[in-house]
Design a protein around this motif. Structure first.
Motif, PDB file in Angstrom:
ATOM      1  N   ASP A   1     -11.196  -5.791   8.579  1.00 21.06           N
ATOM      2  CA  ASP A   1     -10.939  -7.179   8.198  1.00 21.06           C
ATOM      3  C   ASP A   1     -11.454  -8.109   9.298  1.00 21.06           C
ATOM      4  OD1 ASP A   1     -10.011  -9.583   7.274  1.00 21.06           O
ATOM      5  OD2 ASP A   1      -7.910  -8.994   7.178  1.00 21.06           O
ATOM      6  N   PRO A   2     -12.471  -8.936   8.997  1.00 20.61           N
ATOM      7  CA  PRO A   2     -13.030  -9.814  10.031  1.00 20.61           C
ATOM      8  C   PRO A   2     -12.206 -11.073  10.284  1.00 20.61           C
ATOM      9  CG  PRO A   2     -14.180 -10.160   7.968  1.00 20.61           C
ATOM     10  CD  PRO A   2     -13.192  -9.034   7.737  1.00 20.61           C
ATOM     11  N   SER A   3     -11.165 -11.304   9.505  1.00 16.94           N
ATOM     12  CA  SER A   3     -10.356 -12.512   9.680  1.00 16.94           C
ATOM     13  C   SER A   3      -9.426 -12.353  10.874  1.00 16.94           C
ATOM     14  CB  SER A   3      -9.560 -12.810   8.409  1.00 16.94           C
ATOM     15  OG  SER A   3      -8.620 -11.787   8.185  1.00 16.94           O
ATOM     16  N   GLU A   4      -8.674 -13.390  11.148  1.00  9.03           N
ATOM     17  CA  GLU A   4      -7.785 -13.392  12.306  1.00  9.03           C
ATOM     18  C   GLU A   4      -6.564 -12.494  12.134  1.00  9.03           C
ATOM     19  OE1 GLU A   4      -8.095 -14.849  15.323  1.00  9.03           O
ATOM     20  OE2 GLU A   4     -10.133 -15.299  14.697  1.00  9.03           O
ATOM     21  N   TYR A   5      -6.132 -12.273  10.910  1.00 11.10           N
ATOM     22  CA  TYR A   5      -4.944 -11.434  10.755  1.00 11.10           C
ATOM     23  C   TYR A   5      -5.365 -10.080  10.208  1.00 11.10           C
ATOM     24  CZ  TYR A   5      -5.013 -13.338   5.971  1.00 11.10           C
ATOM     25  OH  TYR A   5      -5.366 -13.736   4.715  1.00 11.10           O
ATOM     26  N   ARG A   6      -4.949  -9.027  10.899  1.00 12.80           N
ATOM     27  CA  ARG A   6      -5.381  -7.678  10.550  1.00 12.80           C
ATOM     28  C   ARG A   6      -4.219  -6.743  10.274  1.00 12.80           C
ATOM     29  NH1 ARG A   6      -9.875  -5.914  14.733  1.00 12.80           N
ATOM     30  NH2 ARG A   6      -8.402  -4.233  14.871  1.00 12.80           N
ATOM     31  N   TRP A   7      -3.010  -7.162  10.499  1.00 10.26           N
ATOM     32  CA  TRP A   7      -1.856  -6.301  10.317  1.00 10.26           C
ATOM     33  C   TRP A   7      -1.075  -6.728   9.090  1.00 10.26           C
ATOM     34  CZ3 TRP A   7      -0.644  -2.102  13.330  1.00 10.26           C
ATOM     35  CH2 TRP A   7      -1.400  -1.946  14.492  1.00 10.26           C
ATOM     36  N   SER A   8      -0.548  -5.752   8.355  1.00  7.88           N
ATOM     37  CA  SER A   8       0.262  -6.087   7.184  1.00  7.88           C
ATOM     38  C   SER A   8       1.369  -5.058   6.994  1.00  7.88           C
ATOM     39  CB  SER A   8      -0.600  -6.164   5.923  1.00  7.88           C
ATOM     40  OG  SER A   8      -1.124  -4.897   5.608  1.00  7.88           O
ATOM     41  N   SER A   9       2.433  -5.527   6.377  1.00  6.64           N
ATOM     42  CA  SER A   9       3.556  -4.686   5.992  1.00  6.64           C
ATOM     43  C   SER A   9       3.905  -5.067   4.561  1.00  6.64           C
ATOM     44  CB  SER A   9       4.742  -4.933   6.926  1.00  6.64           C
ATOM     45  OG  SER A   9       5.834  -4.132   6.557  1.00  6.64           O
ATOM     46  N   THR A  10       4.121  -4.086   3.703  1.00  5.51           N
ATOM     47  CA  THR A  10       4.384  -4.360   2.292  1.00  5.51           C
ATOM     48  C   THR A  10       5.871  -4.221   1.991  1.00  5.51           C
ATOM     49  OG1 THR A  10       2.193  -3.571   1.681  1.00  5.51           O
ATOM     50  CG2 THR A  10       3.828  -3.689  -0.078  1.00  5.51           C
ATOM     51  N   VAL A  11       6.416  -5.253   1.331  1.00  4.46           N
ATOM     52  CA  VAL A  11       7.813  -5.260   0.901  1.00  4.46           C
ATOM     53  C   VAL A  11       7.813  -5.110  -0.617  1.00  4.46           C
ATOM     54  CG1 VAL A  11       9.943  -6.615   0.801  1.00  4.46           C
ATOM     55  CG2 VAL A  11       8.469  -6.769   2.818  1.00  4.46           C
ATOM     56  N   GLU A  12       8.535  -4.118  -1.135  1.00  7.08           N
ATOM     57  CA  GLU A  12       8.664  -3.940  -2.585  1.00  7.08           C
ATOM     58  C   GLU A  12       9.989  -4.517  -3.040  1.00  7.08           C
ATOM     59  OE1 GLU A  12       8.041  -0.001  -4.024  1.00  7.08           O
ATOM     60  OE2 GLU A  12       5.887  -0.165  -3.764  1.00  7.08           O
ATOM     61  N   VAL A  13       9.905  -5.387  -4.069  1.00  4.76           N
ATOM     62  CA  VAL A  13      11.076  -6.070  -4.582  1.00  4.76           C
ATOM     63  C   VAL A  13      11.188  -5.801  -6.072  1.00  4.76           C
ATOM     64  CG1 VAL A  13      12.178  -8.314  -4.931  1.00  4.76           C
ATOM     65  CG2 VAL A  13      10.890  -7.875  -2.851  1.00  4.76           C
ATOM     66  N   SER A  14      12.389  -5.496  -6.543  1.00  2.54           N
ATOM     67  CA  SER A  14      12.637  -5.217  -7.959  1.00  2.54           C
ATOM     68  C   SER A  14      13.625  -6.223  -8.517  1.00  2.54           C
ATOM     69  CB  SER A  14      13.201  -3.805  -8.103  1.00  2.54           C
ATOM     70  OG  SER A  14      13.484  -3.519  -9.446  1.00  2.54           O
ATOM     71  N   HIS A  15      13.498  -6.472  -9.816  1.00  2.57           N
ATOM     72  CA  HIS A  15      14.390  -7.405 -10.506  1.00  2.57           C
ATOM     73  C   HIS A  15      14.674  -6.852 -11.878  1.00  2.57           C
ATOM     74  CE1 HIS A  15      15.151 -11.115 -12.961  1.00  2.57           C
ATOM     75  NE2 HIS A  15      16.025 -11.269 -11.988  1.00  2.57           N
ATOM     76  N   TYR A  16      15.929  -6.684 -12.222  1.00  5.72           N
ATOM     77  CA  TYR A  16      16.340  -6.205 -13.537  1.00  5.72           C
ATOM     78  C   TYR A  16      16.898  -7.373 -14.329  1.00  5.72           C
ATOM     79  CZ  TYR A  16      15.736  -1.567 -11.660  1.00  5.72           C
ATOM     80  OH  TYR A  16      15.199  -0.453 -11.105  1.00  5.72           O
ATOM     81  N   SER A  17      16.485  -7.455 -15.568  1.00  6.85           N
ATOM     82  CA  SER A  17      16.996  -8.540 -16.416  1.00  6.85           C
ATOM     83  C   SER A  17      17.304  -7.989 -17.799  1.00  6.85           C
ATOM     84  CB  SER A  17      15.963  -9.656 -16.509  1.00  6.85           C
ATOM     85  OG  SER A  17      14.776  -9.186 -17.098  1.00  6.85           O
ATOM     86  N   PRO A  18      18.211  -8.634 -18.525  1.00 10.61           N
ATOM     87  CA  PRO A  18      18.531  -8.179 -19.877  1.00 10.61           C
ATOM     88  C   PRO A  18      17.327  -8.336 -20.796  1.00 10.61           C
ATOM     89  CG  PRO A  18      19.889 -10.057 -19.240  1.00 10.61           C
ATOM     90  CD  PRO A  18      18.988  -9.757 -18.095  1.00 10.61           C
ATOM     91  N   ALA A  19      17.235  -7.474 -21.769  1.00  4.80           N
ATOM     92  CA  ALA A  19      16.111  -7.494 -22.708  1.00  4.80           C
ATOM     93  C   ALA A  19      16.196  -8.703 -23.616  1.00  4.80           C
ATOM     94  CB  ALA A  19      16.081  -6.233 -23.537  1.00  4.80           C
TER      95      ALA A  19
END
Length: 130
Positions: A112-130
């Protein structure tokens, strides 16, 4: 407004950094427009039909998002992921709670040639009624 838009609105009100629906904007040449040193990129949010035919779960739907927390250092990516987790875990969206399922260790993108090269992924779930 979709659930993804609502999730982005929650993050934008809680975080001191830009929040994008997908990748940050790029110019015609493919370079990031005003690349931030830290940001959050939201991916996903599509409703999942899994378990809809099993007893007791047929009246619920779930959505899953991957939030890529970017920064220019390993510790910075970890801090952004912590801010995202604090902002979203157990927050109510459409009458139901959001749940942070996992947070990845920071990864470096050496291509990645940009200034930010580090990342961390957050997984988020949401349950809702049908």
């Amino acid at each position: 407004m979709s659930s993804t838009d609502d999730l982005i609105a929650i993050l934008a009100s809680e975080l001191p950094m830009p929040v994008y629906d997908g990748e940050p904007p790029r110019s015609i040449t493919g370079e990031f427009v005003d690349p931030p040193h830290r940001c959050v990129c939201v991916y996903g949010g599509v409703l999942s039909p899994h378990n809809r035919r099993y007893g007791g779960t047929s009246r619920s739907r779930s959505a899953l998002w991957q939030l890529v927390c970017c920064n220019n250092s390993s510790e910075g990516a970890r801090i952004v992921a912590g801010l995202v987790t604090d902002a979203l875990d157990a927050t109510i969206l459409d009458g139901n709670l959001l749940a942070v399922l996992s947070v990845s260790n920071p990864l470096e993108d050496r291509d990645d040639p940009s200034e930010y090269r580090w990342s961390s992924t957050v997984e988020v779930s949401h349950y809702s009624p049908a």
